[in-house]
Design an enzyme around this catalytic site. Structure first.
Site, PDB file in Angstrom:
ATOM      1  N   LEU A 231       7.121  -8.090 -53.283  1.00 10.82           N
ATOM      2  CA  LEU A 231       7.459  -7.233 -52.408  1.00 10.82           C
ATOM      3  C   LEU A 231       6.439  -5.806 -52.644  1.00 10.82           C
ATOM      4  O   LEU A 231       6.733  -5.710 -54.265  1.00 10.82           O
ATOM      5  CB  LEU A 231       8.776  -6.325 -51.497  1.00 10.82           C
ATOM      6  CG  LEU A 231       8.452  -4.985 -51.030  1.00 10.82           C
ATOM      7  CD1 LEU A 231       7.929  -5.402 -49.404  1.00 10.82           C
ATOM      8  CD2 LEU A 231       9.523  -4.550 -51.013  1.00 10.82           C
ATOM      9  N   GLN A 237       0.471  -0.530 -51.926  1.00  7.26           N
ATOM     10  CA  GLN A 237      -0.035  -1.749 -51.341  1.00  7.26           C
ATOM     11  C   GLN A 237      -1.898  -0.956 -50.434  1.00  7.26           C
ATOM     12  O   GLN A 237      -2.480  -0.772 -50.582  1.00  7.26           O
ATOM     13  CB  GLN A 237       1.026  -1.255 -49.895  1.00  7.26           C
ATOM     14  CG  GLN A 237       1.668  -2.471 -49.801  1.00  7.26           C
ATOM     15  CD  GLN A 237       2.605  -2.613 -48.851  1.00  7.26           C
ATOM     16  OE1 GLN A 237       1.618  -2.775 -47.579  1.00  7.26           O
ATOM     17  NE2 GLN A 237       3.593  -3.731 -48.777  1.00  7.26           N
ATOM     18  N   GLY A 238      -2.452  -2.848 -50.815  1.00  7.71           N
ATOM     19  CA  GLY A 238      -3.785  -2.946 -50.819  1.00  7.71           C
ATOM     20  C   GLY A 238      -4.191  -2.530 -52.021  1.00  7.71           C
ATOM     21  O   GLY A 238      -5.799  -1.646 -52.101  1.00  7.71           O
ATOM     22  N   HIS A 241      -2.565  -4.781 -56.653  1.00  6.63           N
ATOM     23  CA  HIS A 241      -0.789  -4.680 -57.817  1.00  6.63           C
ATOM     24  C   HIS A 241      -0.410  -6.430 -57.573  1.00  6.63           C
ATOM     25  O   HIS A 241       0.128  -6.986 -58.568  1.00  6.63           O
ATOM     26  CB  HIS A 241      -0.452  -3.565 -57.242  1.00  6.63           C
ATOM     27  CG  HIS A 241      -1.023  -2.343 -57.651  1.00  6.63           C
ATOM     28  ND1 HIS A 241      -0.580  -2.248 -59.311  1.00  6.63           N
ATOM     29  CD2 HIS A 241      -0.574  -1.662 -57.017  1.00  6.63           C
ATOM     30  CE1 HIS A 241      -1.062  -0.633 -58.873  1.00  6.63           C
ATOM     31  NE2 HIS A 241      -1.285  -0.046 -57.165  1.00  6.63           N
ATOM     32  N   GLY A 242      -0.616  -6.989 -56.137  1.00  7.47           N
ATOM     33  CA  GLY A 242       0.236  -8.503 -56.219  1.00  7.47           C
ATOM     34  C   GLY A 242      -0.362  -8.920 -57.056  1.00  7.47           C
ATOM     35  O   GLY A 242      -0.194  -9.577 -57.573  1.00  7.47           O
ATOM     36  N   ALA A 243      -2.097  -8.661 -56.751  1.00  9.39           N
ATOM     37  CA  ALA A 243      -3.102 -10.104 -57.453  1.00  9.39           C
ATOM     38  C   ALA A 243      -2.389 -10.059 -59.059  1.00  9.39           C
ATOM     39  O   ALA A 243      -1.781 -10.839 -59.847  1.00  9.39           O
ATOM     40  CB  ALA A 243      -4.670 -10.439 -57.495  1.00  9.39           C
ATOM     41  N   GLU A 269      11.862 -21.745 -47.890  1.00 12.31           N
ATOM     42  CA  GLU A 269       9.578 -22.381 -47.589  1.00 12.31           C
ATOM     43  C   GLU A 269       8.378 -21.823 -47.365  1.00 12.31           C
ATOM     44  O   GLU A 269       8.448 -23.005 -46.231  1.00 12.31           O
ATOM     45  CB  GLU A 269      10.863 -23.771 -46.928  1.00 12.31           C
ATOM     46  CG  GLU A 269      11.723 -24.369 -47.751  1.00 12.31           C
ATOM     47  CD  GLU A 269      11.577 -25.300 -49.120  1.00 12.31           C
ATOM     48  OE1 GLU A 269      11.061 -26.022 -49.325  1.00 12.31           O
ATOM     49  OE2 GLU A 269      12.554 -24.690 -49.557  1.00 12.31           O
TER      50      GLU A 269
END
Length: 413
Positions: A231, A237-238, A241-243, A269
């Site tokens: 998370l 977000q955008g 940071h996730g990458a 899963e």
């Protein structure tokens, strides 16, 4: 009597509130942030606390405030409302708003704003947990260059257990099927993202997001890390940071000889769509420089060399390596050339057809043991025309997703 009852129901309905709007979340850096509605954000989900309709009954103008100090996530919890159903109606009980929040938010929060402000003053003492893995910068229009750090922590870091209990409360509001983990199990690894910021001449750290990874045992002496939860908090977000986080985590496990591969299935899963896109992007970025994925090799099909090199060098499992190959091959294919486009389409559809082929095998088995009328009902589910249409639809969706990833990589180049 009927009119009175109808009027009463209408009046009672005024005491219903949408809990996604009523819950006000905030990450606070400065005392003035407490009064600043501009930095408030709201849950995407609240069904785990307030039921499938995500409604709380018994209050008008309900506000459930959950404010967190930016780094340590010390918590202020307040419930405000303009009126309560018991003031207007006898024998009608409002929902237990506080009780539901107490089930999620760990003990140790304050309900007093002044106490919260004094906790805010202690933020200068908060330092990121664990060991620093990676530092990167992001350019922002308002703030210029911002610096971020990714740390790896585990449950033995002093103070981390309590901090993680506060951090994981955000999962309930932003991941539909979220559940809390047993953080005492020492097979968990935690990866945390922090932003450095200045306050009164000091450098402070704000929590940006995190990922949990469980290390499964693989006989005889390997492990297979699996991404469980991830998370990035909504205010961040955008921004990529996730990458950054996923790539740093991949690189960390690539450096460990005992790791066989990273299965990376988000939340057990069931990886979310946005996570799959993020993972594809990061893995393509990592693989595009590998010799076996060179442009001249791609038209020859997905090879054992590709699977082996992706696993040996980057700990990427075969299923994910196959997707990477399809994306890189699309990038290298001139889709205006009918023959090349047809070859590519057949190649992807061959993989997508896997589940249908399995159905055909099951159907053949069924033929031996089902009565004709039973067989017909199963045949309907799998008729060839429908299969072809479904396959074409799946193919179009896949290619659309792949094109977005190719565009994102081109934009970063």
């Amino acid at each position: 009597q009927y009119v009175m009852e109808k009027y009463r129901m209408k009046k009672l309905a005024e005491y219903k509130c949408d809990t996604n709007e009523a819950i006000c979340l905030k990450l606070v850096r400065f005392p003035e942030d407490v009064e600043d509605d501009g930095i408030t954000f709201h849950p995407e989900y609240s069904h785990q606390s307030y039921g499938d309709d995500e409604v709380a009954f018994g209050y008008k103008g309900l506000q459930i405030q959950l404010f967190y100090t930016a780094g340590n996530l010390s918590t202020l919890f307040k419930v405000k409302y303009s009126s309560k159903v018991t003031e207007a109606f006898d024998c009608v009980e409002p929902d237990d708003i506080e009780g539901k929040i107490r089930e999620i938010v760990p003990a140790g929060f304050t309900c007093n704003t002044d106490d919260f402000i004094s906790l805010l003053e202690k933020e200068a003492n908060f330092k990121p947990f664990g060991t620093l893995l990676h530092t990167y910068t992001v350019h922002s229009e308002e703030a210029g260059e911002l610096t971020y750090q990714i740390h790896k922590a585990d449950i033995t870091c002093p103070g981390f257990h309590e901090y993680h209990e506060r951090l994981q409360t955000f999962l309930m509001w932003f991941i539909e099927t979220a559940s809390f983990i047993d953080a005492d199990d020492d097979r968990w690894d935690f990866f945390l993202v922090f932003e450095k910021y200045n306050k009164d001449g000091e450098t402070l750290y704000a929590t940006v997001g995190y990922m949990t990874v469980y290390n499964y045992y693989v006989y005889p002496d390997k492990t297979r890390p699996r991404v469980s939860q991830m998370l990035i908090l909504p205010p961040f977000q955008g921004e990529g940071h996730g990458a950054q986080l996923l790539e740093a985590v991949h690189r960390f496990y690539c450096s460990l000889p005992k790791v066989q591969d990273i299965t990376g299935e988000h939340l057990a899963e069931d990886p979310s769509e946005s996570y799959v896109k993020l993972r594809d992007y990061v893995l393509v970025k990592l693989c595009q420089g590998l010799p076996s994925f060179a442009v001249d090799k791609l038209p020859l099909g997905f090879s054992a060399d590709m699977a082996k090199e992706a696993q040996d060098k980057l700990k990427i499992n075969k299923k994910h390596a196959r997707r990477v190959y399809e994306i890189l091959r699309l990038r290298a294919t001139d889709m205006s050339d009918e023959e090349k486009a047809r070859e590519y389409r057949l190649e992807v559809k061959k993989r997508l057809f896997g589940p249908y082929r399995k159905n055909q095998r099951e159907l053949t088995k069924m033929r031996k043991c089902l009565r004709p009328e039973e067989l017909v009902s199963h045949m309907d589910q799998m008729d060839t025309q429908t299969q072809h249409e479904e396959l074409e639809k799946s193919y179009q969706v896949v290619v659309e997703d792949y094109r977005r990833i190719i565009e994102r990589i081109a934009a970063q180049a």
